[in-house]
Scaffold this motif. Structure first.
Motif, PDB file in Angstrom:
ATOM      1  N   MET A  53       0.826  -1.171   0.009  1.00 23.49           N
ATOM      2  CA  MET A  53       0.184  -0.047   0.112  1.00 23.49           C
ATOM      3  C   MET A  53       0.760   1.176  -0.043  1.00 23.49           C
ATOM      4  SD  MET A  53      -2.834  -1.289   2.611  1.00 23.49           S
ATOM      5  CE  MET A  53      -1.819  -0.838   4.283  1.00 23.49           C
ATOM      6  N   ASN A  54       0.929   1.922  -1.108  1.00 28.85           N
ATOM      7  CA  ASN A  54       1.685   3.313  -1.084  1.00 28.85           C
ATOM      8  C   ASN A  54       0.759   4.212  -1.406  1.00 28.85           C
ATOM      9  OD1 ASN A  54       3.954   1.504  -1.311  1.00 28.85           O
ATOM     10  ND2 ASN A  54       3.663   1.521  -3.695  1.00 28.85           N
ATOM     11  N   SER A  55       1.229   5.507  -1.044  1.00 31.05           N
ATOM     12  CA  SER A  55       0.378   6.864  -1.151  1.00 31.05           C
ATOM     13  C   SER A  55      -0.797   6.806  -0.341  1.00 31.05           C
ATOM     14  CB  SER A  55       0.143   7.175  -2.487  1.00 31.05           C
ATOM     15  OG  SER A  55       1.221   7.311  -3.350  1.00 31.05           O
ATOM     16  N   LEU A  56      -0.672   6.463   0.830  1.00 23.83           N
ATOM     17  CA  LEU A  56      -1.767   5.909   1.890  1.00 23.83           C
ATOM     18  C   LEU A  56      -2.652   7.536   2.165  1.00 23.83           C
ATOM     19  CD1 LEU A  56      -0.129   3.496   3.893  1.00 23.83           C
ATOM     20  CD2 LEU A  56      -2.399   3.076   2.730  1.00 23.83           C
ATOM     21  N   LYS A  57      -3.975   7.157   2.003  1.00 24.27           N
ATOM     22  CA  LYS A  57      -4.578   8.622   2.676  1.00 24.27           C
ATOM     23  C   LYS A  57      -5.351   8.290   3.959  1.00 24.27           C
ATOM     24  CE  LYS A  57      -5.743   9.010  -2.357  1.00 24.27           C
ATOM     25  NZ  LYS A  57      -6.629   9.039  -3.556  1.00 24.27           N
ATOM     26  N   PRO A  58      -5.915   9.235   4.368  1.00 25.80           N
ATOM     27  CA  PRO A  58      -6.770   8.939   5.644  1.00 25.80           C
ATOM     28  C   PRO A  58      -7.878   7.966   5.516  1.00 25.80           C
ATOM     29  CG  PRO A  58      -6.226  11.398   5.509  1.00 25.80           C
ATOM     30  CD  PRO A  58      -5.577  10.668   4.274  1.00 25.80           C
ATOM     31  N   GLU A  59      -8.551   8.042   4.193  1.00 24.19           N
ATOM     32  CA  GLU A  59      -9.617   7.092   4.096  1.00 24.19           C
ATOM     33  C   GLU A  59      -9.131   5.879   3.724  1.00 24.19           C
ATOM     34  OE1 GLU A  59      -8.693  10.101   2.410  1.00 24.19           O
ATOM     35  OE2 GLU A  59      -9.322  10.062   0.143  1.00 24.19           O
ATOM     36  N   ASP A  60      -7.832   5.513   3.801  1.00 24.82           N
ATOM     37  CA  ASP A  60      -7.691   4.113   3.919  1.00 24.82           C
ATOM     38  C   ASP A  60      -7.478   3.503   5.196  1.00 24.82           C
ATOM     39  OD1 ASP A  60      -5.208   5.073   1.584  1.00 24.82           O
ATOM     40  OD2 ASP A  60      -7.036   3.895   1.066  1.00 24.82           O
ATOM     41  N   THR A  61      -7.845   4.237   6.262  1.00 23.28           N
ATOM     42  CA  THR A  61      -7.786   3.848   7.600  1.00 23.28           C
ATOM     43  C   THR A  61      -9.007   2.686   7.844  1.00 23.28           C
ATOM     44  OG1 THR A  61      -7.186   5.915   8.641  1.00 23.28           O
ATOM     45  CG2 THR A  61      -8.481   4.404  10.153  1.00 23.28           C
ATOM     46  N   ALA A  62      -8.684   1.415   8.139  1.00 26.35           N
ATOM     47  CA  ALA A  62      -9.459   0.417   8.366  1.00 26.35           C
ATOM     48  C   ALA A  62      -8.881  -0.978   8.930  1.00 26.35           C
ATOM     49  CB  ALA A  62      -9.983  -0.092   7.068  1.00 26.35           C
ATOM     50  N   VAL A  63      -9.630  -1.789   9.296  1.00 22.92           N
ATOM     51  CA  VAL A  63      -8.914  -3.203   9.587  1.00 22.92           C
ATOM     52  C   VAL A  63      -8.964  -3.772   8.118  1.00 22.92           C
ATOM     53  CG1 VAL A  63      -9.269  -5.194  10.773  1.00 22.92           C
ATOM     54  CG2 VAL A  63      -9.884  -3.038  12.029  1.00 22.92           C
ATOM     55  N   TYR A  64      -7.868  -4.456   7.873  1.00 16.68           N
ATOM     56  CA  TYR A  64      -7.733  -5.220   6.717  1.00 16.68           C
ATOM     57  C   TYR A  64      -7.488  -6.597   6.812  1.00 16.68           C
ATOM     58  CZ  TYR A  64      -6.530  -0.745   3.958  1.00 16.68           C
ATOM     59  OH  TYR A  64      -6.627   0.363   3.543  1.00 16.68           O
ATOM     60  N   TYR A  65      -8.366  -7.200   6.180  1.00 18.35           N
ATOM     61  CA  TYR A  65      -8.577  -8.699   6.082  1.00 18.35           C
ATOM     62  C   TYR A  65      -8.310  -9.556   4.762  1.00 18.35           C
ATOM     63  CZ  TYR A  65     -11.686  -7.445  10.001  1.00 18.35           C
ATOM     64  OH  TYR A  65     -12.444  -6.893  11.219  1.00 18.35           O
ATOM     65  N   CYS A  66      -7.720 -10.582   5.058  1.00 14.25           N
ATOM     66  CA  CYS A  66      -7.574 -11.653   3.817  1.00 14.25           C
ATOM     67  C   CYS A  66      -8.710 -12.592   4.163  1.00 14.25           C
ATOM     68  CB  CYS A  66      -6.255 -12.310   3.688  1.00 14.25           C
ATOM     69  SG  CYS A  66      -5.773 -13.276   5.120  1.00 14.25           S
ATOM     70  N   ARG A  67      -8.929 -13.159   2.984  1.00 13.41           N
ATOM     71  CA  ARG A  67     -10.288 -14.062   2.754  1.00 13.41           C
ATOM     72  C   ARG A  67     -10.056 -15.045   1.738  1.00 13.41           C
ATOM     73  NH1 ARG A  67     -16.152 -12.761  -0.065  1.00 13.41           N
ATOM     74  NH2 ARG A  67     -17.223 -14.406   0.850  1.00 13.41           N
ATOM     75  N   LEU A  68     -10.335 -16.524   2.234  1.00 10.02           N
ATOM     76  CA  LEU A  68     -10.558 -17.610   1.342  1.00 10.02           C
ATOM     77  C   LEU A  68     -11.628 -17.888   1.205  1.00 10.02           C
ATOM     78  CD1 LEU A  68      -9.040 -20.032  -0.128  1.00 10.02           C
ATOM     79  CD2 LEU A  68      -8.871 -20.982   2.093  1.00 10.02           C
ATOM     80  N   LEU A  69     -11.881 -18.228  -0.065  1.00 14.73           N
ATOM     81  CA  LEU A  69     -13.516 -18.599  -0.381  1.00 14.73           C
ATOM     82  C   LEU A  69     -13.572 -19.946  -0.994  1.00 14.73           C
ATOM     83  CD1 LEU A  69     -16.518 -18.126  -0.468  1.00 14.73           C
ATOM     84  CD2 LEU A  69     -16.646 -16.818  -2.518  1.00 14.73           C
ATOM     85  N   MET A  70     -13.858 -21.020  -0.553  1.00 13.44           N
ATOM     86  CA  MET A  70     -13.690 -22.087  -0.841  1.00 13.44           C
ATOM     87  C   MET A  70     -15.234 -22.937  -1.308  1.00 13.44           C
ATOM     88  SD  MET A  70     -11.000 -23.806   1.616  1.00 13.44           S
ATOM     89  CE  MET A  70     -10.252 -25.167   0.842  1.00 13.44           C
ATOM     90  N   LEU A  71     -15.442 -23.777  -1.751  1.00 13.20           N
ATOM     91  CA  LEU A  71     -16.686 -24.513  -1.847  1.00 13.20           C
ATOM     92  C   LEU A  71     -17.174 -25.000  -0.565  1.00 13.20           C
ATOM     93  CD1 LEU A  71     -16.519 -26.642  -5.480  1.00 13.20           C
ATOM     94  CD2 LEU A  71     -17.857 -24.313  -4.922  1.00 13.20           C
ATOM     95  N   SER A  72     -16.015 -25.457   0.178  1.00 17.56           N
ATOM     96  CA  SER A  72     -16.415 -26.256   1.593  1.00 17.56           C
ATOM     97  C   SER A  72     -16.385 -25.031   2.715  1.00 17.56           C
ATOM     98  CB  SER A  72     -15.271 -27.166   1.718  1.00 17.56           C
ATOM     99  OG  SER A  72     -14.011 -26.521   1.942  1.00 17.56           O
ATOM    100  N   GLY A  73     -16.135 -23.805   2.450  1.00 14.10           N
ATOM    101  CA  GLY A  73     -16.291 -22.868   3.487  1.00 14.10           C
ATOM    102  C   GLY A  73     -15.770 -21.298   3.076  1.00 14.10           C
ATOM    103  N   ASP A  74     -15.917 -20.561   4.001  1.00 14.75           N
ATOM    104  CA  ASP A  74     -15.642 -19.073   3.656  1.00 14.75           C
ATOM    105  C   ASP A  74     -14.794 -18.686   4.898  1.00 14.75           C
ATOM    106  OD1 ASP A  74     -17.488 -15.956   3.144  1.00 14.75           O
ATOM    107  OD2 ASP A  74     -15.326 -16.326   3.100  1.00 14.75           O
ATOM    108  N   TYR A  75     -13.402 -18.398   4.699  1.00 14.22           N
ATOM    109  CA  TYR A  75     -12.532 -18.268   5.768  1.00 14.22           C
ATOM    110  C   TYR A  75     -11.772 -16.589   5.721  1.00 14.22           C
ATOM    111  CZ  TYR A  75     -12.696 -23.125   5.735  1.00 14.22           C
ATOM    112  OH  TYR A  75     -13.380 -24.448   5.841  1.00 14.22           O
ATOM    113  N   TRP A  76     -11.761 -16.247   6.835  1.00 17.01           N
ATOM    114  CA  TRP A  76     -11.211 -14.712   7.181  1.00 17.01           C
ATOM    115  C   TRP A  76     -10.224 -14.809   8.262  1.00 17.01           C
ATOM    116  CZ3 TRP A  76     -13.439 -10.490   4.652  1.00 17.01           C
ATOM    117  CH2 TRP A  76     -14.731 -10.616   4.113  1.00 17.01           C
ATOM    118  N   GLY A  77      -9.284 -14.080   8.065  1.00 12.83           N
ATOM    119  CA  GLY A  77      -8.309 -13.577   9.252  1.00 12.83           C
ATOM    120  C   GLY A  77      -8.885 -12.877  10.253  1.00 12.83           C
ATOM    121  N   GLN A  78      -8.107 -12.616  11.354  1.00 11.87           N
ATOM    122  CA  GLN A  78      -8.449 -11.882  12.230  1.00 11.87           C
ATOM    123  C   GLN A  78      -8.300 -10.316  12.125  1.00 11.87           C
ATOM    124  OE1 GLN A  78      -5.517 -13.029  12.057  1.00 11.87           O
ATOM    125  NE2 GLN A  78      -4.042 -11.230  12.769  1.00 11.87           N
TER     126      GLN A  78
END
Length: 115
Positions: free
Chosen positions: A82-107
């Motif tokens: 992430m470059n040239s970050l802006k105040p509106e980029d403030t957030a919690v960022y998550y990665c996600r894996l979507l599988m046929l058997s389930g939908d997984y998120w990090g913390q």
């Protein structure tokens, strides 16, 4: 399945951060991966996606040209530069894996952009 994000922090506008999502418990190289974010008081927003081989990447209009998604299938890790970050980029960022058997998120990992 386990997804563990890291690399968040607090930076000034214009700064950079590199997020990592370490994956385990599945065959990482077989699956597309996604980064999302959730700002205070808002719903989760898709930020970027990358196909299993890394050959195709897509971005939200709000981050195009500033963020880069990548992956290292040998390390079972997906990144978000992430470059040239802006105040509106403030957030919690998550990665996600979507599988046929389930939908997984990090913390999630907190990113705060403030002067």
């Amino acid at each position: 399945v386990r997804l563990v994000e890291s690399g968040g922090g607090s930076v000034q506008p214009g700064g950079s951060l590199r997020l990592s999502c370490a994956a385990s418990g599945f065959t990482f190289s077989n699956y597309d991966m996604r980064w999302y974010r959730q700002a205070p008081g808002k719903g989760r927003e898709l930020v970027a996606t990358i196909t299993s081989t890394g050959g195709t990447k897509n971005y939200a209009d709000s981050v195009k040209g500033r963020f880069t998604i990548s992956r290292d299938n040998a390390k079972n890790t997906v990144y978000l530069q992430m470059n040239s970050l802006k105040p509106e980029d403030t957030a919690v960022y998550y990665c996600r894996l979507l599988m046929l058997s389930g939908d997984y998120w990090g913390q999630g990992t907190q990113v705060t952009i403030s002067s």
